[in-house]
Design a protein around this motif. Structure first.
Motif, PDB file in Angstrom:
ATOM      1  N   VAL A 184      -2.744  -4.883  -3.123  1.00 17.80           N
ATOM      2  CA  VAL A 184      -3.563  -5.163  -1.936  1.00 17.80           C
ATOM      3  C   VAL A 184      -4.445  -6.391  -2.143  1.00 17.80           C
ATOM      4  O   VAL A 184      -5.233  -6.743  -1.261  1.00 17.80           O
ATOM      5  CB  VAL A 184      -4.456  -3.954  -1.576  1.00 17.80           C
ATOM      6  N   TRP A 185      -4.306  -7.050  -3.284  1.00 19.38           N
ATOM      7  CA  TRP A 185      -5.177  -8.180  -3.610  1.00 19.38           C
ATOM      8  C   TRP A 185      -4.488  -9.504  -3.317  1.00 19.38           C
ATOM      9  O   TRP A 185      -3.396  -9.778  -3.814  1.00 19.38           O
ATOM     10  CB  TRP A 185      -5.600  -8.120  -5.076  1.00 19.38           C
TER      11      TRP A 185
ATOM     12  N   GLY B 140       3.059   4.776  -3.924  1.00 21.00           N
ATOM     13  CA  GLY B 140       3.362   3.484  -3.315  1.00 21.00           C
ATOM     14  C   GLY B 140       4.170   2.594  -4.234  1.00 21.00           C
ATOM     15  O   GLY B 140       5.070   1.871  -3.795  1.00 21.00           O
ATOM     16  N   TYR B 141       3.848   2.649  -5.536  1.00 22.81           N
ATOM     17  CA  TYR B 141       4.573   1.830  -6.511  1.00 22.81           C
ATOM     18  C   TYR B 141       6.045   2.228  -6.561  1.00 22.81           C
ATOM     19  O   TYR B 141       6.941   1.371  -6.516  1.00 22.81           O
ATOM     20  CB  TYR B 141       3.932   1.988  -7.884  1.00 22.81           C
ATOM     21  N   ASP B 142       6.306   3.519  -6.660  1.00 21.06           N
ATOM     22  CA  ASP B 142       7.691   3.985  -6.765  1.00 21.06           C
ATOM     23  C   ASP B 142       8.484   3.675  -5.498  1.00 21.06           C
ATOM     24  O   ASP B 142       9.680   3.360  -5.561  1.00 21.06           O
ATOM     25  CB  ASP B 142       7.723   5.482  -7.053  1.00 21.06           C
TER      26      ASP B 142
ATOM     27  N   VAL C  37       0.116  -2.444 -11.090  1.00 20.49           N
ATOM     28  CA  VAL C  37      -0.260  -2.311  -9.684  1.00 20.49           C
ATOM     29  C   VAL C  37      -0.482  -0.855  -9.289  1.00 20.49           C
ATOM     30  O   VAL C  37      -1.279  -0.556  -8.399  1.00 20.49           O
ATOM     31  CB  VAL C  37       0.809  -2.985  -8.795  1.00 20.49           C
ATOM     32  N   TYR C  38       0.188   0.076  -9.972  1.00 23.05           N
ATOM     33  CA  TYR C  38       0.008   1.488  -9.619  1.00 23.05           C
ATOM     34  C   TYR C  38      -1.389   1.993  -9.979  1.00 23.05           C
ATOM     35  O   TYR C  38      -1.769   3.098  -9.583  1.00 23.05           O
ATOM     36  CB  TYR C  38       1.078   2.364 -10.275  1.00 23.05           C
TER      37      TYR C  38
ATOM     38  N   THR D 141       0.860  -1.182   0.000  1.00 23.83           N
ATOM     39  CA  THR D 141       0.000   0.000   0.000  1.00 23.83           C
ATOM     40  C   THR D 141       0.897   1.232   0.000  1.00 23.83           C
ATOM     41  O   THR D 141       2.097   1.138   0.255  1.00 23.83           O
ATOM     42  CB  THR D 141      -0.920   0.049   1.236  1.00 23.83           C
ATOM     43  N   LYS D 142       0.311   2.391  -0.267  1.00 26.34           N
ATOM     44  CA  LYS D 142       1.121   3.612  -0.251  1.00 26.34           C
ATOM     45  C   LYS D 142       1.598   3.940   1.161  1.00 26.34           C
ATOM     46  O   LYS D 142       2.652   4.547   1.343  1.00 26.34           O
ATOM     47  CB  LYS D 142       0.336   4.777  -0.844  1.00 26.34           C
ATOM     48  N   GLU D 143       0.831   3.507   2.183  1.00 33.07           N
ATOM     49  CA  GLU D 143       1.247   3.742   3.568  1.00 33.07           C
ATOM     50  C   GLU D 143       2.340   2.761   3.990  1.00 33.07           C
ATOM     51  O   GLU D 143       3.223   3.110   4.778  1.00 33.07           O
ATOM     52  CB  GLU D 143       0.050   3.610   4.515  1.00 33.07           C
ATOM     53  N   ASN D 144       2.262   1.536   3.485  1.00 32.42           N
ATOM     54  CA  ASN D 144       3.247   0.503   3.816  1.00 32.42           C
ATOM     55  C   ASN D 144       3.755  -0.129   2.519  1.00 32.42           C
ATOM     56  O   ASN D 144       3.372  -1.251   2.171  1.00 32.42           O
ATOM     57  CB  ASN D 144       2.626  -0.557   4.730  1.00 32.42           C
ATOM     58  N   PRO D 145       4.607   0.586   1.800  1.00 35.53           N
ATOM     59  CA  PRO D 145       5.075   0.069   0.505  1.00 35.53           C
ATOM     60  C   PRO D 145       5.966  -1.157   0.674  1.00 35.53           C
ATOM     61  O   PRO D 145       6.634  -1.329   1.695  1.00 35.53           O
ATOM     62  CB  PRO D 145       5.855   1.249  -0.079  1.00 35.53           C
TER      63      PRO D 145
END
Length: 379
Positions: free
Chosen positions: A240-241, A307-309, A297-298, A153-157
């Protein structure tokens, strides 16, 4: 081989969101039939090679050491359940709860402690008991590299930014085999939980000798088989899937149907993270379109470009750290060029300049000596 399991209404579960529990399904009217060649140990001795640009393999084992941790209940893998409940000969079960004289059921895993099942239950299945098993050398059209990916996730990449499957240039395929990430939630490994490396070819824990000769051997093998397409495929999670092993199974269904037909030019593009090779723009399997969020995924709003980067940076740093151990004097010069390219954050085009990519149908039947000569000029 593992089968795709249908839901009660005939659909196939593609994935389940770990954040919202939303489920996505696709419809596949008919699956392909497969004849098994090997489990996870194949033998590619020079005596079985035809030198036609493809690698030829034959099974290296007389029996298969099959992990059944993903089988939680009756019906999870009907084919394997049938072969183990009514075997042609006595079988050896490991970490399976059973009694003398009883029928061992592969979903009855022993408990490491109350409420905690053993993560590594196994059954040893003689290959002679596997229906329609192939007993001759076969050519390899597609070599896939699987990686267990965590939730991102963007919070927990994390490095869980790999789409349903990616196509890798040969140079990148070699790099992935050098670093060979152990990956997320690997039941065979007790570690820190962080991203770790198994080393050359993912078989390094079982190998003898030094790393560099194995790295050189793998590079020569890749160069000698230019008609091979290399893919990278995740399991466990895509962003996230939660997807389990569906990416590998669906990739198998899709690429089997295509045969030697190439992907359309607009179907793929360089991935935003070059280490992931080419990403898919779209994919349709038997009339069912795979949602873009599973390919790029992004495109998942819970991740986005941010989050992807961040996940891509984790992957880059991992590669750069692990590849340092291969920069030795006896590494082939072509290999040094590839590693130097990675250290310099090379683009897909730069990797393809080192070793041409069969996916572009620009087969090159150069030998490793030809590449080494050009590498010396480079140095």
């Amino acid at each position: 081989h593992q089968h795709i399991i249908r839901e009660a209404d005939g659909r196939v579960l593609l994935g389940r969101s770990k954040l919202t529990s939303e489920e996505r399904y696709i419809t596949i009217p008919r699956f392909c039939t497969f004849n098994s060649v090997a489990d996870d140990m194949a033998f590619c001795h020079p005596s079985v090679q035809k030198k036609d640009g493809k690698l030829r393999i034959i099974d290296a084992e007389n029996a298969w050491f099959i992990r059944v941790d993903s089988i939680k209940q009756y019906g999870d893998d009907p084919s394997l359940e049938k072969n183990t409940i009514n075997p042609l000969s006595p079988l050896l079960f490991l970490n399976i709860e059973t009694q003398p004289g009883a029928t061992a059921l592969i979903w009855n895993h022993i408990q490491d402690e109350p409420g905690k099942p053993c993560p590594n239950p196994r059954v040893i299945l003689p290959r002679k008991s596997v229906p329609n098993v192939v007993n001759r050398p076969v050519s390899v059209d597609i070599r896939s590299f699987g990686i267990r990916t965590p939730v991102c996730t963007k919070e927990n990449p994390s490095y869980g930014i790999v789409g349903l499957f990616h196509v890798l240039p040969p140079a990148l395929a070699w790099l992935w085999r050098l670093v060979a990430p152990r990956g997320h939630n690997n039941p065979s490994i007790v570690g820190s939980g962080n991203m770790e490396s198994e080393g050359v070819g993912s078989y390094w824990p079982f190998a003898t000798g030094k790393r560099i000769p194995h790295a050189n051997m793998l590079l020569k093998q890749i160069i000698d088989t230019p008609r091979t397409t290399f893919t990278l495929v995740p399991n466990q999670n895509i962003g996230v899937w939660e997807v389990g092993f569906k990416p590998q199974l669906l990739m198998r269904e899709y690429l089997t149907r295509r045969g030697a037909a190439r992907l359309k030019n607009d179907q793929y593009q360089p991935a935003r993270c070059p280490l992931l090779g080419y990403e898919l723009n779209y994919l349709t399997l038997e009339g069912s379109k795979i949602p873009s969020r599973f390919l790029k995924v992004y495109n998942q709003p819970e991740i986005g470009l941010e989050g992807y980067d961040a996940g891509a940076e984790i992957l880059r740093e991992f590669f750069k750290t692990e590849l340092q151990k291969y920069l030795k004097a006896d590494l082939l010069q072509t290999g040094k060029r590839i590693i130097d390219a990675c250290m310099s954050n090379a683009t897909i085009e730069e990797y393809n300049e080192i070793i041409p990519m069969s996916f572009e149908y620009e087969y090159s039947f150069n030998r490793i000596e030809d590449y080494e000569q050009s590498s010396y000029k480079y140095v």
